[in-house]
Motif scaffolding. Structure first.
Motif, short mmCIF file in Angstrom:
data_model
loop_
_atom_site.label_atom_id
_atom_site.label_comp_id
_atom_site.label_asym_id
_atom_site.label_seq_id
_atom_site.Cartn_x
_atom_site.Cartn_y
_atom_site.Cartn_z
N ALA A 60 0.95 -1.15 -0.34
CA ALA A 60 -0.40 -0.18 0.09
C ALA A 60 0.41 1.43 0.28
N ALA A 61 2.35 1.72 0.92
CA ALA A 61 2.52 2.20 0.68
C ALA A 61 3.48 2.22 -0.68
N SER A 89 -5.48 -2.82 -7.14
CA SER A 89 -5.10 -4.12 -8.49
C SER A 89 -4.55 -4.78 -7.75
N VAL A 90 -3.46 -4.74 -6.43
CA VAL A 90 -2.51 -5.32 -6.17
C VAL A 90 -3.27 -5.27 -4.66
N VAL A 91 -3.08 -4.02 -3.80
CA VAL A 91 -3.19 -4.08 -2.25
C VAL A 91 -4.91 -4.35 -2.36
N VAL A 92 -5.79 -4.73 -2.51
CA VAL A 92 -6.93 -4.99 -2.24
C VAL A 92 -6.71 -6.56 -1.97
N PRO A 93 -6.90 -7.64 -3.58
CA PRO A 93 -6.40 -9.01 -3.38
C PRO A 93 -6.11 -9.15 -2.17
N LYS A 123 -8.04 -14.66 -4.72
CA LYS A 123 -7.02 -13.41 -5.09
C LYS A 123 -6.86 -12.76 -6.50
N ILE A 124 -6.80 -13.90 -6.98
CA ILE A 124 -6.56 -14.04 -9.08
C ILE A 124 -7.92 -13.31 -9.89
N ALA A 153 3.82 -2.08 -6.73
CA ALA A 153 3.07 -2.17 -5.63
C ALA A 153 3.30 -3.79 -5.64
N LEU A 154 3.44 -4.75 -6.62
CA LEU A 154 3.96 -6.03 -6.91
C LEU A 154 5.02 -5.89 -5.84
N LYS A 155 6.60 -5.66 -6.48
CA LYS A 155 7.58 -5.82 -6.34
C LYS A 155 8.53 -4.78 -4.50
#
Length: 169
Positions: A60-61, A89-93, A123-124, A153-155
């Motif tokens: 999120a940060a 799309s990364v943080v919520v799932p 999640k997917i 965000a993924l990394k």
């Protein structure tokens, strides 16, 4: 020209075909050495747990930082919104999966694995649904803003691991 000999042809006639030991192995030697209670406690003390909520917080940060960067560098609201959708799309799932995995403990390894697989599938599906909804419902979408924020965000998990000292040089 040499020809490879099948592994089963290399074994002696009396040897069990399911025995996967090599020549240097002895039957009395254990390949796995269980830890004593003290060794296990020492290992747990040296490698503290990393909460999934910490990872979601880092994501999120990182996503928020990218939204601010896209907003400040381009002065275009559409790009900032696109970046926000990429972070979401990364943080919520991942937050939903963290909630699902931490709300109760599994009884055994099989239940834990099944629970992980179900929440990973959820999640997917949710991440895909968010991205499809954004593509269809937000016409001024900026692909570079969305995708760069999504990747950052993924990394962000790597930042959390580096901060914890789990990756050594």
């Amino acid at each position: 020209m040499t020809r490879d000999v099948p592994l089963n042809a290399q074994r002696s006639a009396g040897q069990d075909p399911w025995d996967d030991r090599t020549e240097g192995d002895t039957g009395d030697e254990q390949a796995f050495k269980p830890l004593s209670r003290e060794q296990a406690q020492d290992l747990r003390a040296r490698l503290p747990k990393l909460s999934p909520w910490t990872l979601v917080g880092w994501q999120a940060a990182a996503g928020a930082a990218m939204v601010v960067l896209w907003g400040l560098l381009t002065w275009q609201g559409d790009k900032a919104w696109s970046a926000l959708f990429g972070a979401g799309s990364v943080v919520v799932p991942n937050a939903l999966m963290a909630w699902g995995m931490t709300r109760r403990s599994a009884m055994n390894g099989g239940t834990a694995m099944l629970s992980f697989m179900v929440w990973e599938l959820i999640k997917i599906i949710l991440a895909t649904a968010i991205l499809v909804a954004v593509v269809l419902g937000f016409p001024p979408l900026s692909w570079p803003a969305l995708l760069s924020t999504l990747v950052v965000a993924l990394k962000a998990n790597w930042l959390a691991l580096l901060r914890r000292g789990r990756i050594r040089k």
